[in-house]
Design an enzyme around this catalytic site. Structure first.
Site, PDB file in Angstrom:
ATOM      1  N   GLY A   1      28.436  29.532  29.233  1.00 36.16           N
ATOM      2  CA  GLY A   1      29.609  30.880  29.283  1.00 36.16           C
ATOM      3  C   GLY A   1      30.068  31.549  30.281  1.00 36.16           C
ATOM      4  CG  ASN A   2      33.748  33.607  31.186  1.00 34.45           C
ATOM      5  OD1 ASN A   2      33.311  34.164  31.416  1.00 34.45           O
ATOM      6  ND2 ASN A   2      33.837  33.443  29.535  1.00 34.45           N
ATOM      7  NE  ARG A   3      30.421  32.684  38.856  1.00 34.64           N
ATOM      8  CZ  ARG A   3      29.100  32.612  39.254  1.00 34.64           C
ATOM      9  NH1 ARG A   3      28.356  33.790  39.777  1.00 34.64           N
ATOM     10  NH2 ARG A   3      28.636  31.819  39.801  1.00 34.64           N
ATOM     11  CB  SER A   4      34.410  37.931  31.686  1.00 40.52           C
ATOM     12  OG  SER A   4      34.903  38.782  31.301  1.00 40.52           O
TER      13      SER A   4
ATOM     14  CB  ALA B   1      37.050  35.520  30.191  1.00 43.95           C
TER      15      ALA B   1
END
Length: 418
Positions: free
Chosen positions: A214-217, A281
Site C-alpha cells: 500500500g501507500n501513505r495516502s 494514489a
C-alpha cells in the site's frame, strides 16, 4: 504589524490560541478581543499569557482610551477565528453591540473572517447571503473545512487549521490572497449541473489474507476536491480506495480496494461525466501471485534470515488509459495528480512536466510528497500544469479545502468544460 485577533463564542475557540502563537512568533503585536461567549470556552488569562497584552472584552473598560474606536483604527489586520454565524450576521448588518463588533466597524485595514459552525448553519440561505455581502465589501471570508464537528456530526463548517488561517491572513496583507489561500467560491455555483467523478485514497494490493502492498495516502485531498465540487453545484461520484474518512451526504461513494478495481469503476463511469479527477494514489505494481493462506516465517536454524521473494507485475496506467479511450471526444475533461519526491533526474516540477507529456491529460496537479509532506496533512501546496502551455498556477500553502477550490477555479477558468 499590529493584529487584532477576534475570537467568537464557539468550541473551536481553542484553535485560536494556536493561531495567536503563530502571529506572535512571527514578531507581530497581537491584541485579542474575545466575545463574552468566547470566554466561556477559553479564559482571559490564556489570551493574556500568550499575547503578552491585557485582554479587554467590553466598551466600558479604559473608557478614556475610547477602545471601541481606537483598537480598530490602529490595527493593520483584523482576524476573527472562529467567526460564528451570529458574528457573521452582525458584521454583515453593521451591528455593534460589543467591543469586537465595534472593532469590525471602525477597522480600515484588511479583515479576515474564519467561520466555524454546524453545516446546517453554514449552508443556510441567511448565512450565505451574509457571506456574499461581506465578500462584496472586500472582507476575506475563508472557506471552512469539512470534517468532524461538535458531537458526532461531520460536514462543511469546521474551522480551518490555524496554519491555514495564518497563511490566508498573511497573503491578504501581502496583497496575494489568491496565491496563498485560493479563490473563494462564495455563492458561485459554477459547476451547477455538471457531473464530476473523483478518485481518492490509496490502493492496496493483497499478498495474502493479512498483508498488502500500500501507500501513505489518506484520501483527504480527493475528498476535499469532491466536497468543493459539490459545494459549487456539481453532481459528484467519489471512487474511494480504502477511505476511512466520513463523506458528506449528497456525494455518491463507490468503495474499491485494488488498482484493478479502481480501473474498472473509473473506466466504466468516465464517459458519463463532464470532469474526471484522478487523485487516488494507485499502486504501480502488484504481487504476481496471491497466497491463499498467510505467508509464514521459516524457522530453519541454518538460515534464520530466510525471507520469501515476492515477484511483482505492473498495474495498468489508469490515467493514460482514460486519455486513450477518450480519443478525439471533448468530454470528459481529465485532471491528473502527480505525487512526486524529486530525484537525480529532475525536480518535482521537471518530473511533473514529463508526466503531463506522457499521460496526455488536460491538467496535471503536481505536489511534493514524503513521510512528513502532504500525505495525511491538513495543509498542502500544489502546482497546476496545463497541456500545451508552459504556465504554472501555484496554489498554497493552505488547507486542502482551500487548495481544492483553487484547483476548481483553474478547471473552470480553463474553458475546457463545454
Amino acid at each position: 504589524m499590529r493584529i487584532v485577533l477576534g475570537v467568537g463564542g464557539g468550541i473551536a475557540a481553542y484553535k485560536a490560541a494556536l493561531l495567536l502563537r503563530l502571529f506572535t512568533e512571527g514578531g507581530h503585536e497581537v491584541t485579542v478581543v474575545p466575545t463574552d461567549a468566547a470566554l466561556r470556552f477559553v479564559g482571559a488569562p490564556t489570551w493574556e499569557a500568550l499575547s503578552g497584552r491585557p485582554v479587554q472584552t467590553d466598551v466600558w473598560s479604559n473608557i478614556t482610551d475610547v477602545p471601541h474606536v481606537r483598537i480598530g483604527q490602529e490595527a493593520d489586520l483584523v482576524v476573527v477565528a472562529p467567526t460564528t454565524s451570529d458574528l457573521l450576521a452582525k458584521a454583515a448588518h453593521g451591528l455593534a453591540g460589543d467591543l469586537l463588533t465595534n472593532v469590525l466597524l471602525t477597522a480600515r485595514c484588511p479583515v479576515v473572517l474564519a467561520p466555524a459552525m454546524h453545516t446546517e448553519m453554514w449552508e443556510h440561505a441567511a448565512t450565505r447571503a451574509n457571506v456574499a455581502t461581506l465578500r462584496e465589501r472586500g472582507v476575506t471570508v475563508v472557506e471552512p473545512d469539512s470534517g468532524r464537528l461538535t458531537g458526532a456530526d461531520t460536514g462543511p463548517g469546521r474551522l480551518p487549521e490555524p496554519e491555514a488561517i495564518h497563511a490566508a491572513a498573511m497573503a491578504v496583507v501581502a496583497g496575494d490572497a489568491g496565491g496563498a489561500a485560493g479563490t473563494q467560491p462564495g455563492d458561485v455555483r459554477d459547476l451547477e449541473g455538471r457531473r464530476v467523478l473523483v478518485s481518492t485514497g490509496g490502493t492496496r494490493e493483497p499478498l495474502d489474507p493479512v498483508r498488502y502492498l500500500g501507500n501513505r495516502s489518506s484520501g483527504k485531498q480527493g475528498l476535499a476536491l469532491a466536497e468543493a465540487a459539490a459545494v459549487r453545484g456539481a453532481q459528484v461520484t467519489l471512487v474511494a480506495a480504502n477511505l476511512a474518512l466520513p463523506v458528506p451526504e449528497g456525494i455518491t461513494v463507490v468503495p474499491v480496494q485494488t488498482a484493478l478495481e479502481l480501473q474498472a469503476e473509473i473506466s466504466g463511469r468516465a464517459g458519463e461525466h463532464d470532469v474526471v479527477v484522478m487523485v487516488a494514489a494507485v499502486a504501480d505494481f502488484r504481487p504476481a501471485e496471491y497466497t491463499e493462506s498467510k505467508i509464514k516465517k521459516t524457522h530453519d536454524p541454518a538460515d534464520p534470515d530466510a525471507a520469501p521473494t515476492i515477484r511483482l507485475v505492473r498495474n495498468p496506467d489508469i490515467l493514460a488509459g482514460l486519455v486513450a479511450d477518450r480519443g478525439a471526444a471533448s468530454a470528459p475533461v481529465i485532471v491528473g495528480f502527480a505525487a512526486e519526491t524529486g530525484d537525480a533526474t529532475g525536480s518535482v516540477l521537471d518530473l511533473g512536466r514529463a508526466k503531463l507529456a506522457r499521460k496526455g491529460c488536460d491538467l496535471l496537479v503536481v505536489n511534493e510528497v514524503g513521510t512528513d509532506k502532504t500525505f495525511g496533512a491538513d495543509e498542502t501546496s500544489v502546482h497546476v500544469l496545463s497541456r500545451g502551455s508552459d504556465d504554472v498556477v501555484d496554489i498554497g500553502p493552505a488547507s486542502k479545502s482551500v487548495v481544492s477550490h483553487g484547483i476548481w477555479d483553474v478547471v473552470v477558468g480553463s474553458a475546457l468544460i463545454r
